[in-house]
Design a protein around this motif. Structure first.
Motif, PDB file in Angstrom:
ATOM      1  N   ASN A 373       0.837  -1.204   0.000  1.00 56.75           N
ATOM      2  CA  ASN A 373       0.000   0.000   0.000  1.00 56.75           C
ATOM      3  C   ASN A 373       0.871   1.252   0.000  1.00 56.75           C
ATOM      4  N   VAL A 374       0.511   2.168  -0.919  1.00 62.98           N
ATOM      5  CA  VAL A 374       1.125   3.493  -0.933  1.00 62.98           C
ATOM      6  C   VAL A 374      -0.009   4.487  -0.681  1.00 62.98           C
ATOM      7  N   THR A 375       0.046   5.194   0.455  1.00 63.38           N
ATOM      8  CA  THR A 375      -1.038   6.107   0.841  1.00 63.38           C
ATOM      9  C   THR A 375      -0.610   7.549   0.615  1.00 63.38           C
ATOM     10  N   PHE A 376      -1.409   8.255  -0.204  1.00 69.63           N
ATOM     11  CA  PHE A 376      -1.184   9.679  -0.450  1.00 69.63           C
ATOM     12  C   PHE A 376      -2.134  10.467   0.453  1.00 69.63           C
ATOM     13  N   ALA A 377      -1.586  11.359   1.301  1.00 72.01           N
ATOM     14  CA  ALA A 377      -2.392  12.180   2.224  1.00 72.01           C
ATOM     15  C   ALA A 377      -2.166  13.644   1.873  1.00 72.01           C
ATOM     16  N   GLU A 378      -3.277  14.328   1.564  1.00 73.67           N
ATOM     17  CA  GLU A 378      -3.145  15.733   1.160  1.00 73.67           C
ATOM     18  C   GLU A 378      -3.339  16.655   2.349  1.00 73.67           C
ATOM     19  N   SER A 379      -2.782  17.867   2.188  1.00 72.65           N
ATOM     20  CA  SER A 379      -3.004  18.949   3.146  1.00 72.65           C
ATOM     21  C   SER A 379      -3.070  20.251   2.374  1.00 72.65           C
ATOM     22  N   GLY A 380      -3.859  21.192   2.888  1.00 69.24           N
ATOM     23  CA  GLY A 380      -3.938  22.505   2.255  1.00 69.24           C
ATOM     24  C   GLY A 380      -5.131  22.698   1.365  1.00 69.24           C
ATOM     25  N   LEU A 381      -5.946  21.660   1.102  1.00 68.72           N
ATOM     26  CA  LEU A 381      -7.105  21.822   0.232  1.00 68.72           C
ATOM     27  C   LEU A 381      -8.351  22.154   1.052  1.00 68.72           C
ATOM     28  N   PRO A 382      -9.278  22.925   0.467  1.00 69.28           N
ATOM     29  CA  PRO A 382     -10.579  23.106   1.119  1.00 69.28           C
ATOM     30  C   PRO A 382     -11.293  21.757   1.217  1.00 69.28           C
ATOM     31  N   ALA A 383     -12.141  21.599   2.238  1.00 73.64           N
ATOM     32  CA  ALA A 383     -12.877  20.345   2.412  1.00 73.64           C
ATOM     33  C   ALA A 383     -13.715  20.051   1.175  1.00 73.64           C
ATOM     34  N   GLY A 384     -13.636  18.766   0.705  1.00 76.39           N
ATOM     35  CA  GLY A 384     -14.429  18.328  -0.443  1.00 76.39           C
ATOM     36  C   GLY A 384     -13.840  18.681  -1.792  1.00 76.39           C
ATOM     37  N   ALA A 385     -12.695  19.363  -1.850  1.00 78.16           N
ATOM     38  CA  ALA A 385     -12.090  19.712  -3.144  1.00 78.16           C
ATOM     39  C   ALA A 385     -11.504  18.457  -3.797  1.00 78.16           C
ATOM     40  N   ALA A 386     -11.800  18.266  -5.096  1.00 79.81           N
ATOM     41  CA  ALA A 386     -11.270  17.098  -5.822  1.00 79.81           C
ATOM     42  C   ALA A 386      -9.788  17.303  -6.114  1.00 79.81           C
TER      43      ALA A 386
END
Length: 745
Positions: A373-386
């Motif tokens: 498994n390679v998990t990509f975790a984002e930060s900095g986006l507004p909630a619900g942004a694709a």
């Protein structure tokens, strides 16, 4: 004429040439012939009624010339009947034979009476007692080919006769005795069998059957042997050995078995086969490869699901693949390394090394599961942004949550992250999967914008690289490489996995917007230099390389060319002679140079120029003159040849185009010589002219006794001169003697 064939008799001064065309009659006292062969009417144009007097000949072959004198008027005919128109009366007649030694008429003279009606007189021709016909019948003669027979009691004292024809037979008349004969053909690649011999006349006619065999060049060309290596070819029981690139034969039409042998540790391919000669020259390529003893090496996998495609790659060998558990390949003794891979990226196997030492070898390949498994975790986006992540060699991911998961096997990866939020971006990055799960953080922030490099010029699927200053390197095999960068000024360099292509780098600026950079790859070119020596200072000379011509008065002429083999031609310089006039130069990852040495042409040399028409513009063609090869993409090839020289030449075919003149000879006699060569696609050529008359038409030439005597005497003098010089070119009627069948190195 005997049985429709040309007849010449010993001691006879008349010369007769007959074929199926019109007749030409030359005799000082002969009356002209009409279209029907009738003679001139006796008596005035008006007056008593005229009646036909027909002389009917039997025993003469069709087309034989004979004559009748009726009451002082003589007519000549090649028909079986001769007709006069006369009034009533009694008329004496005399029938003349073709020659004193030829067929004799019976009756030879007499009287015919015309009494109110047409009348006829039968004339029967036969050979005189003790004289017999000697006939040479030929088969296999090419159309419109002239052949000559010399026949006599004793050639050494000039006691012989000559007959020439383009028909199927030549005949002579002679008494009992022993005779010599020689047969000559007017084409260089044909031979007669028998070509000479002896025969006896003993109370009856004699027929000699002559068979013509036309031979063509059969060339075997080797590829792969070291220079000077001896090799040989056996063609239908005849062997030719060679230490050069060619082994040559000359054979008639037919199907011939062949076998090739090298006298060093090399194996020919094909080693044997069958070659067909069918009306033209034939070339067969023999490739030689070093002899190597190999042993089977078998790779056996375990751990993959049944039917999975997998590979075993041995260093320096072609890749192996299979959906079964085993792979096998032959390898010579030596040390090797190998790697293994599977189409199912969730599985991997370790490579290794192996040693082949004079025996078969088995190698076990163990696959194990390697996807994590390679998990990509984002930060900095507004909630619900694709947002989106594209992994090189992996899946395309998208989500409106904060994480995304990909299952990837061990390996190195690059990724690009984007979002629908136009004012936010994240830098691209890379990661490694090494037997465990991986977490990758993706940080979106304002001020980072997409930067895309677009390449053109590379072959499809070629890997290439873009290195931006201060950023991780980018690589891929598509036409685009992308990353995201904040505002700023950047420089970049590019490179290709194919070392024969290159492109320039550059610089760009990111300023609140995405950037697109075009990268143009081009094949590398290298200097090709032609260097001359021997010309006087300031002399202009020129070279054409692959259709491009340059000239200079300096000692060098330069071009640039990509890797490959390119044709060139060196133009003639007035007053000089170059050691080469053309050829090919190979460019292989670096500069190439060709040296041309000029020497002053002797005053007694003259140009021999071959000019072609019919080839597409820029197509390379060549001429071999006395073994010297000249090649060009221009319309003319020129050689400098010494005066009073006779040289053979060959013009090879050019891919789908055949020359109307493929071989021959030229003579230099105090002036320049020009030879025109016409190339035609799938060319066919009509019959040649004979004696200056249109080809394909038959003709008869009949001379009077006095004119024929002069012609025959000149002909015999010419033949006697040739007899005194049997080795000269006059032995045949073509450009030279026909080639002898068999091998030539």
């Amino acid at each position: 004429m005997i049985d429709g064939k040309l007849v010449l008799s010993f001691g006879v001064v008349a010369l007769l040439l007959v074929s199926t065309g019109a007749a030409i009659v030359g005799a000082a006292a002969a009356a002209p012939l009409g279209a029907t062969g009738r003679g001139t009417a006796l008596g005035p144009a008006t007056g008593p009624e005229q009646y036909g007097v027909t002389f009917q000949a039997t025993g003469l072959p069709a087309g034989t010339l004979w004559s009748v004198d009726l009451n002082g008027t003589t007519t000549y005919s090649t028909n079986t009947s001769d007709v006069f128109e006369v009034p009533n009366g009694s008329y004496p007649f005399v029938v003349h034979a073709v020659s004193p030694a030829g067929p004799v008429p019976s009756p030879g003279s007499g009287t015919v009476v015309v009494d109110g009606a047409a009348t006829s007189q039968n004339i029967s021709f036969s050979l005189p007692a003790g004289r017999y016909a000697v006939t040479f019948e030929i088969s296999g003669l090419p159309v419109n080919t002239t052949w000559t027979v010399e026949f006599g009691l004793n050639f050494s004292n000039g006691s012989y006769s000559t007959g020439m024809s383009s028909g199927p037979a030549v005949s002579f008349v002679g008494g009992n005795g022993s005779y010599e004969f020689d047969i000559y053909l007017s084409v260089a690649n044909a031979s007669a069998s028998p070509a000479s011999g002896h025969l006896s006349v003993a109370g009856s006619d004699v027929t000699v059957f002559v068979r013509v065999v036309v031979s063509y060049r059969v060339a075997f060309e080797e590829l792969g042997l070291p220079a000077g290596t001896l090799w040989s070819v056996d063609l239908n029981g005849s062997t030719a050995g060679s230490a050069s690139a060619y082994a040559n034969f000359s054979d008639p039409n037919g199907s011939y078995p062949f076998s090739a042998v090298a006298y060093a540790a090399y194996t020919p391919a094909p080693a044997n086969g069958t070659l067909v000669v069918d009306g033209s020259s034939v070339r067969e390529l023999i490739r030689f490869a070093p002899n190597v003893t190999t042993y089977p090496v078998t790779f056996t996998e375990n751990g993959l699901p049944a039917g999975t495609l997998w590979w075993a790659n041995v260093t320096g060998e072609a890749p192996l693949s299979s959906t079964s558990p085993t792979l096998s390949t032959p390898l010579p003794n030596g040390s090797y390394t190998f790697s293994a891979d599977a189409a199912n990226a969730s599985y991997a196997a370790s490579g290794g090394s192996l040693e082949v030492a004079g025996a078969a070898l088995g190698v076990a390949v163990a696959f194990h599961r390697t996807a994590f498994n390679v998990t990509f975790a984002e930060s900095g986006l507004p909630a619900g942004a694709a947002w989106y992540v594209n992994v090189t060699g992996g899946p395309a991911l998208n989500s409106t949550g904060t994480t995304m998961v990909a299952v990837l096997p061990n390996g190195s990866y690059l990724y690009v992250a984007t979002t629908v939020a136009s004012n936010l971006s994240a830098p691209s990055g890379s990661f490694e999967v090494e037997g465990a799960a991986v977490d990758v953080g993706v940080s979106f922030s304002a001020g980072a914008f997409p930067v895309t490099f677009h390449e053109t010029g590379l072959p499809a699927g070629t890997k290439w690289y873009a290195n931006v200053s201060g950023e991780p390197p980018l690589e891929g095999s598509g036409t685009e490489l992308s990353t995201t960068l904040p505002n700023g000024n950047y420089t970049y360099a590019v490179a290709s996995g194919n070392a024969t292509y290159a492109a320039a780098g550059g610089d760009f600026s990111v300023h609140d917007a995405g950037v697109s950079e075009s990268v143009t790859f081009a094949a590398l070119t290298y200097a090709v230099t032609f260097r001359e020596s021997g010309l006087a200072g300031g002399t202009d000379w020129s070279v054409t390389l692959n259709g491009t011509s340059n000239h200079s008065s300096a000692s060098t002429i330069g071009f640039r060319a990509a890797n490959g083999t390119w044709p060139f031609a060196v133009s003639t310089v007035l007053g000089y002679r170059g050691n080469i006039t053309g050829g090919e130069v190979r460019v292989d990852g670096g500069p190439a140079e060709v040296s041309v040495t000029f020497a002053p042409s002797p005053v007694s040399e003259y140009p021999v120029t071959f000019s072609e028409r019919g080839l597409p513009a820029g197509r390379s063609w060549s001429v071999s003159l006395n073994g010297t090869l000249g090649a060009s993409t221009a319309a003319a090839i020129t050689f400098e040849v010494a005066n009073a020289t006779r040289l053979a030449f060959e013009v090879p075919a050019v891919g789908g185009y055949a020359p109307n003149v493929s071989s021959g000879s030229v003579s230099v006699d105090g002036r320049a010589v020009a030879v025109a060569v016409a190339f035609e696609a799938n060319a066919s050529h009509g019959p040649a002219a004979f004696l200056g008359l249109p080809g394909g038409t038959g003709y008869a030439v009949v001379g009077g006794l006095a004119a024929a005597a002069a012609g025959a005497a000149a002909f015999l003098l010419l033949r006697r001169a040739r007899r005194r010089n049997p080795g000269g070119a006059s032995q045949g009627t073509g450009e030279g003697e026909p080639p002898k069948p068999g091998a030539s190195g």
